[in-house]
Motif scaffolding. Structure first.
Motif, PDB file in Angstrom:
ATOM      1  N   GLU A  22      55.527 -10.315 144.051  1.00 57.86           N
ATOM      2  CA  GLU A  22      56.215 -11.387 144.780  1.00 57.86           C
ATOM      3  C   GLU A  22      57.178 -12.141 143.871  1.00 57.86           C
ATOM      4  OE1 GLU A  22      56.242 -12.221 148.059  1.00 57.86           O
ATOM      5  OE2 GLU A  22      55.067 -10.400 148.341  1.00 57.86           O
ATOM      6  N   GLN A  25      59.984  -9.694 142.892  1.00 58.88           N
ATOM      7  CA  GLN A  25      60.525  -8.907 144.006  1.00 58.88           C
ATOM      8  C   GLN A  25      60.594  -7.424 143.638  1.00 58.88           C
ATOM      9  OE1 GLN A  25      64.186 -10.933 145.042  1.00 58.88           O
ATOM     10  NE2 GLN A  25      63.051 -12.502 146.143  1.00 58.88           N
ATOM     11  N   VAL A  27      58.720  -3.646 144.032  1.00 62.44           N
ATOM     12  CA  VAL A  27      57.811  -2.869 144.873  1.00 62.44           C
ATOM     13  C   VAL A  27      56.676  -2.312 144.017  1.00 62.44           C
ATOM     14  CG1 VAL A  27      57.575  -0.819 146.333  1.00 62.44           C
ATOM     15  CG2 VAL A  27      59.587  -2.288 146.545  1.00 62.44           C
ATOM     16  N   THR A  29      53.293   0.101 144.523  1.00 58.99           N
ATOM     17  CA  THR A  29      52.605   1.011 145.434  1.00 58.99           C
ATOM     18  C   THR A  29      51.239   1.359 144.863  1.00 58.99           C
ATOM     19  OG1 THR A  29      54.706   1.933 146.174  1.00 58.99           O
ATOM     20  CG2 THR A  29      52.731   3.221 146.643  1.00 58.99           C
ATOM     21  N   SER A  40      49.806  -9.002 152.860  1.00 60.66           N
ATOM     22  CA  SER A  40      51.019  -8.652 153.590  1.00 60.66           C
ATOM     23  C   SER A  40      52.230  -9.099 152.771  1.00 60.66           C
ATOM     24  CB  SER A  40      51.007  -9.358 154.950  1.00 60.66           C
ATOM     25  OG  SER A  40      52.186  -9.042 155.639  1.00 60.66           O
ATOM     26  N   SER A  41      53.089  -8.135 152.439  1.00 54.67           N
ATOM     27  CA  SER A  41      54.270  -8.417 151.626  1.00 54.67           C
ATOM     28  C   SER A  41      55.223  -7.244 151.724  1.00 54.67           C
ATOM     29  CB  SER A  41      53.875  -8.614 150.157  1.00 54.67           C
ATOM     30  OG  SER A  41      55.019  -8.569 149.326  1.00 54.67           O
ATOM     31  N   GLU A  42      56.499  -7.532 151.701  1.00 56.98           N
ATOM     32  CA  GLU A  42      57.476  -6.444 151.702  1.00 56.98           C
ATOM     33  C   GLU A  42      57.485  -5.704 150.371  1.00 56.98           C
ATOM     34  OE1 GLU A  42      61.749  -7.689 151.455  1.00 56.98           O
ATOM     35  OE2 GLU A  42      60.858  -9.693 151.674  1.00 56.98           O
ATOM     36  N   TYR A  43      56.826  -6.251 149.353  1.00 54.67           N
ATOM     37  CA  TYR A  43      56.818  -5.638 148.027  1.00 54.67           C
ATOM     38  C   TYR A  43      55.544  -4.860 147.711  1.00 54.67           C
ATOM     39  CZ  TYR A  43      60.650  -8.884 147.720  1.00 54.67           C
ATOM     40  OH  TYR A  43      61.807  -9.561 147.981  1.00 54.67           O
ATOM     41  N   ARG A  45      52.798  -1.971 148.797  1.00 54.30           N
ATOM     42  CA  ARG A  45      52.598  -0.795 149.654  1.00 54.30           C
ATOM     43  C   ARG A  45      51.327  -0.074 149.241  1.00 54.30           C
ATOM     44  NH1 ARG A  45      58.801   0.735 148.971  1.00 54.30           N
ATOM     45  NH2 ARG A  45      59.609  -0.896 150.314  1.00 54.30           N
TER      46      ARG A  45
END
Length: 146
Positions: A22, A25, A27, A29, A40-43, A45
């Motif tokens: 976070e 920013q 990613v 995985t 829950s986060s766009e970064y 996976r």
């Protein structure tokens, strides 16, 4: 991009990675052969792979790119990541390098031989606060270098 060998990654290290993803920013995985829950986060996976010996490791090696970071305590996986131009860091904050990985593989194989001979070798010590701090420091160094 950061890849995490998540099956054996300590929860406290995963939490450091959640915050770092976070903050920077980036990613991250998490690869495992079981379902994982991450915030829950766009970064953040998850990638679930089939169960089996080295399935998660093989998937990480297949996907990792030059300069990307892999979090793992698996020395053979770290060696393969380094060969592909990636970087590897274990949950105790030790950065694997091309200069030291062969020595680490030899020591791992030696300890494996001792264990299979019935000589007790003990396992690794529990993850300490110092280990967690070393990990966070090395992770920050990787971000700064990127």
């Amino acid at each position: 991009m950061i890849w995490v060998d998540a099956d054996a990654c300590p929860v406290v290290i995963k939490e450091v990675l959640y915050r770092a993803a976070e903050r920077t920013q980036t990613v991250v995985t998490f690869v495992a052969n079981q379902s994982l829950r991450v915030p829950s986060s766009e970064y953040l996976r998850t990638l679930r792979v089939a169960a089996g010996f080295d399935v998660a490791d093989n998937e990480i090696v297949k996907r990792v790119g030059p300069g990307e970071l892999v979090i793992t305590s698996d020395i053979p996986l770290a060696a393969e990541v380094l060969e592909k131009g990636g970087e590897a860091l274990n949950p105790r904050g030790e950065r694997y390098s091309r200069e030291t990985i062969k020595q680490r593989l030899v020591m791992r194989d030696f300890m494996e031989t001792l264990r299979s001979s019935g000589i007790p070798s003990g396992g690794p010590a529990a993850l300490s606060q110092k280990d967690r701090q070393l990990f966070a420091n090395e992770l920050d160094k990787w971000f700064r270098a990127g």
